[in-house]
Enzyme design. Structure first.
Site, PDB file in Angstrom:
ATOM      1  N   HIS A 202       0.815  -1.219   0.000  1.00  0.00           N
ATOM      2  CA  HIS A 202       0.000   0.000   0.000  1.00  0.00           C
ATOM      3  C   HIS A 202       0.849   1.269   0.000  1.00  0.00           C
ATOM      4  O   HIS A 202       0.341   2.363  -0.251  1.00  0.00           O
ATOM      5  CB  HIS A 202      -0.986  -0.026   1.175  1.00  0.00           C
ATOM      6  N   SER A 206      -1.222  -1.089  -5.793  1.00  0.00           N
ATOM      7  CA  SER A 206      -1.147  -2.248  -6.684  1.00  0.00           C
ATOM      8  C   SER A 206      -0.744  -1.844  -8.087  1.00  0.00           C
ATOM      9  O   SER A 206      -1.078  -0.749  -8.541  1.00  0.00           O
ATOM     10  CB  SER A 206      -2.508  -2.929  -6.757  1.00  0.00           C
ATOM     11  N   LYS A 228     -15.869  -7.575  -5.719  1.00  0.00           N
ATOM     12  CA  LYS A 228     -15.143  -8.530  -6.561  1.00  0.00           C
ATOM     13  C   LYS A 228     -14.473  -9.611  -5.693  1.00  0.00           C
ATOM     14  O   LYS A 228     -14.465 -10.789  -6.042  1.00  0.00           O
ATOM     15  CB  LYS A 228     -14.102  -7.774  -7.389  1.00  0.00           C
ATOM     16  N   ASP A 229     -13.926  -9.182  -4.533  1.00  0.00           N
ATOM     17  CA  ASP A 229     -13.282 -10.151  -3.644  1.00  0.00           C
ATOM     18  C   ASP A 229     -14.301 -11.072  -2.987  1.00  0.00           C
ATOM     19  O   ASP A 229     -14.022 -12.250  -2.749  1.00  0.00           O
ATOM     20  CB  ASP A 229     -12.445  -9.430  -2.583  1.00  0.00           C
ATOM     21  N   GLU A 272       3.042 -34.596  -0.354  1.00  0.00           N
ATOM     22  CA  GLU A 272       1.786 -34.131  -0.920  1.00  0.00           C
ATOM     23  C   GLU A 272       2.060 -33.456  -2.269  1.00  0.00           C
ATOM     24  O   GLU A 272       3.183 -33.020  -2.539  1.00  0.00           O
ATOM     25  CB  GLU A 272       1.122 -33.136   0.042  1.00  0.00           C
TER      26      GLU A 272
HETATM   27  C1  HEM Z   1       0.350 -16.347   2.764  1.00  0.00           C
HETATM   28  C2  HEM Z   1       0.588 -15.987   1.537  1.00  0.00           C
HETATM   29  C3  HEM Z   1       0.205 -14.687   0.885  1.00  0.00           C
HETATM   30  C4  HEM Z   1      -0.841 -13.843   1.146  1.00  0.00           C
HETATM   31  C5  HEM Z   1      -1.940 -14.054   2.182  1.00  0.00           C
HETATM   32  C6  HEM Z   1      -0.732 -12.725   0.228  1.00  0.00           C
HETATM   33  C7  HEM Z   1      -1.613 -11.658   0.175  1.00  0.00           C
HETATM   34  C8  HEM Z   1      -1.580 -10.638  -0.767  1.00  0.00           C
HETATM   35  C9  HEM Z   1      -2.608  -9.640  -0.966  1.00  0.00           C
HETATM   36  C10 HEM Z   1      -3.909  -9.533  -0.164  1.00  0.00           C
HETATM   37  C11 HEM Z   1      -2.220  -8.832  -1.995  1.00  0.00           C
HETATM   38  C12 HEM Z   1      -3.022  -7.684  -2.647  1.00  0.00           C
HETATM   39  C13 HEM Z   1      -3.993  -8.273  -3.683  1.00  0.00           C
HETATM   40  C14 HEM Z   1      -3.298  -8.879  -4.893  1.00  0.00           C
HETATM   41  O1  HEM Z   1      -2.532  -8.171  -5.570  1.00  0.00           O
HETATM   42  O2  HEM Z   1      -3.514 -10.088  -5.155  1.00  0.00           O
HETATM   43  C15 HEM Z   1      -0.919  -9.289  -2.425  1.00  0.00           C
HETATM   44  C16 HEM Z   1      -0.169  -8.700  -3.423  1.00  0.00           C
HETATM   45  C17 HEM Z   1       1.099  -9.123  -3.809  1.00  0.00           C
HETATM   46  N1  HEM Z   1       1.723 -10.282  -3.401  1.00  0.00           N
HETATM   47 FE1  HEM Z   1       1.062 -11.582  -2.005  1.00  0.00          FE
HETATM   48  N2  HEM Z   1       0.377 -12.907  -0.566  1.00  0.00           N
HETATM   49  C18 HEM Z   1       0.973 -14.082  -0.203  1.00  0.00           C
HETATM   50  C19 HEM Z   1       2.094 -14.647  -0.764  1.00  0.00           C
HETATM   51  C20 HEM Z   1       2.874 -14.051  -1.740  1.00  0.00           C
HETATM   52  C21 HEM Z   1       4.024 -14.647  -2.357  1.00  0.00           C
HETATM   53  C22 HEM Z   1       4.550 -16.036  -2.065  1.00  0.00           C
HETATM   54  C23 HEM Z   1       4.522 -13.724  -3.251  1.00  0.00           C
HETATM   55  C24 HEM Z   1       5.709 -13.812  -4.154  1.00  0.00           C
HETATM   56  C25 HEM Z   1       6.714 -14.600  -4.044  1.00  0.00           C
HETATM   57  C26 HEM Z   1       3.673 -12.559  -3.199  1.00  0.00           C
HETATM   58  C27 HEM Z   1       3.846 -11.395  -3.944  1.00  0.00           C
HETATM   59  C28 HEM Z   1       2.939 -10.364  -4.044  1.00  0.00           C
HETATM   60  C29 HEM Z   1       3.120  -9.169  -4.865  1.00  0.00           C
HETATM   61  C30 HEM Z   1       4.351  -8.831  -5.709  1.00  0.00           C
HETATM   62  C31 HEM Z   1       1.967  -8.392  -4.736  1.00  0.00           C
HETATM   63  C32 HEM Z   1       1.670  -7.052  -5.434  1.00  0.00           C
HETATM   64  C33 HEM Z   1       0.883  -7.321  -6.695  1.00  0.00           C
HETATM   65  C34 HEM Z   1       0.651  -6.132  -7.601  1.00  0.00           C
HETATM   66  O3  HEM Z   1       0.387  -5.030  -7.138  1.00  0.00           O
HETATM   67  O4  HEM Z   1       0.733  -6.317  -8.838  1.00  0.00           O
HETATM   68  N3  HEM Z   1       2.676 -12.808  -2.281  1.00  0.00           N
HETATM   69  N4  HEM Z   1      -0.568 -10.394  -1.665  1.00  0.00           N
END
Ligand code: HEM
Length: 383
Positions: A202, A206, A228-229, A272
């Site tokens: 934030h 995004s 949407k979510d 798994e």
């Molecule tokens: C427990 C696991 C995770 C949770 C709960 C989580 C949650 C979130 C949420 C709520 C967002 C904002 C909505 C979205 O863009 O989809 C987000 C964005 C993002 N996440 Fe995750 N995430 C997780 C794991 C990961 C992993 C493993 C990676 C990469 C290795 C990652 C990379 C990113 C990136 C780069 C964004 C920004 C996306 C953009 O603005 O284009 N996340 N994540």
């Protein structure tokens, strides 16, 4: 009045800035749903996990039967267990899709968010690995034995740390109790990291599928993306319900319905489905230390990806060659998953070695190379 309160109250302000007034690109696609779905899945796992733990008896003589008791005697115990077991699969499905989105649209350029994500992925894998040991079935015991034994390949301290981790000369009661404690603790650490993940996100906001300027064309998160979510959550809940109610054991191993027996090794020990790609990479190298390093590298290589971005165009939407390579990488990942579940003999050994090599070559060499090439090809002549 309420309007003012959500903007001024110290706690409501936080909610307002992350879920209500948050300026969000108007064009983010379904691929941006998986973050919130991962958060939802984390909540489901914590909630069902706490209820399962209330009836779990973490000892090598009672763990297996206490799980059977939960499934048969506890009110809706079978359902809570089925949600938790299949919830783990859904969690990995979503996290792979979330990472895939990040690769395709170069979301990794949010470096801090990405790096925290990689740590969350690693901790999620550790949590799932330890959780699988708790029912103390044959695959729990032998899976734990095989994977913890790998650490004996660590130079100098290998032979010391393995019995230290086990709390004895082999996987035993002490291993089960410490894995129980860690399996309870780690999800809360993941939760804390999730908050960090979002604070970093934030800070800049995004990205979006078009890769265009981030500050034009933004809309408030509520009601557009709340709606949407919620739709995504309903679809994901239907998926979890279908798995948990109609196909509760589809993704499991029948071997784990037999209580752990240290005197009888199962003929095929395999993890798994969500660990199979890493397992295939581990087995593709005949040297133990080499295999362990390759397996860990297959995850931590993600940390290098922001440095390997060689193009000025952010997403792959307008880069057809990179798109092709991206889908080849996805196919390669699926092939690794398939090979990880096969026995170690011909032709799987060679196939495993080729696909493992391709995985690293694609990420480390081909993707940056194609990015640079496309950059050259698409640069307008007047620049
Ligand atoms: C427990 C696991 C995770 C949770 C709960 C989580 C949650 C979130 C949420 C709520 C967002 C904002 C909505 C979205 O863009 O989809 C987000 C964005 C993002 N996440 Fe995750 N995430 C997780 C794991 C990961 C992993 C493993 C990676 C990469 C290795 C990652 C990379 C990113 C990136 C780069 C964004 C920004 C996306 C953009 O603005 O284009 N996340 N994540």
């Amino acid at each position: 009045m309420t309007h003012q309160l959500r903007k001024s109250h110290p706690l409501l302000k936080l909610v307002n800035h992350s879920l209500i007034d948050l300026p969000t690109p108007s064009n983010i696609s379904t691929w941006w749903n998986f973050g919130s779905l991962l958060g939802l899945t984390l909540m489901i796992q914590i909630l069902t996990g706490v209820f399962l733990m209330m009836h779990f008896s973490p000892s090598d003589t009672t763990a297996f039967s206490s799980i059977a008791y939960t499934s048969r005697e506890v009110w809706f115990g079978w359902l809570i267990r089925s949600f938790h077991t299949n919830g783990a699969s859904i969690f990995f499905m979503f996290i792979f899709l979330h990472i895939g989105r990040g690769l395709y649209y170069a979301s990794y350029l949010h470096e801090n968010t990405w790096n925290v994500g990689v740590i969350m992925l690693f901790l999620l894998m550790a949590t799932a690995f330890m959780g699988y040991v708790l029912p103390w079935g044959q695959m729990s015991f032998w899976g734990a034995t095989v994977i913890t034994n790998l650490l004996s390949a660590t130079p100098y301290i290998g032979d010391t740390i393995v019995p230290w981790i086990w709390g004895g000369p082999s996987v035993n009661n002490a291993t089960l109790t410490r894995f129980t404690a860690l399996h309870f603790l780690l999800p809360f650490i993941i939760l804390a990291l999730l908050i960090t993940h979002l604070i970093f996100l934030h800070e800049r906001g995004s990205f979006n599928p078009a890769g265009l300027s981030k500050n034009t064309d933004k809309i408030p998160f509520h009601p557009y993306y709340i709606m949407k979510d919620v739709l995504g959550a309903v679809l994901a809940a239907s998926m979890l319900l279908t798995l948990a109610l109609y196909l509760p054991v589809l993704l499991g191993d029948p071997e784990n319905f037999t209580p752990a027996n240290p005197m009888a090794t199962p003929s095929h020990i395999k993890p798994e489905w969500y660990f199979l790609f890493a397992y295939a990479i581990l087995r593709s190298i005949p040297n133990k230390l080499g295999g362990v390093l390759a397996m860990f590298s297959s995850i931590f290589i993600l940390l290098l990806i922001p440095f390997l971005h060689t193009t000025t165009q952010q997403p792959m939407s307008l880069r057809p060659l990179s798109q092709l390579l991206f889908w080849a990488l996805i196919l390669n990942f699926l092939a690794l998953t398939w090979i990880g579940g096969q026995p170690v003999n011909s032709p799987y050994i060679l196939l495993g070695q080729i696909t493992s090599l391709l995985y690293f070559i694609t990420i480390l060499i081909l993707m940056p190379l194609l990015g640079a090439l496309e950059n050259k090809m698409t640069k307008p002549p007047f620049i």
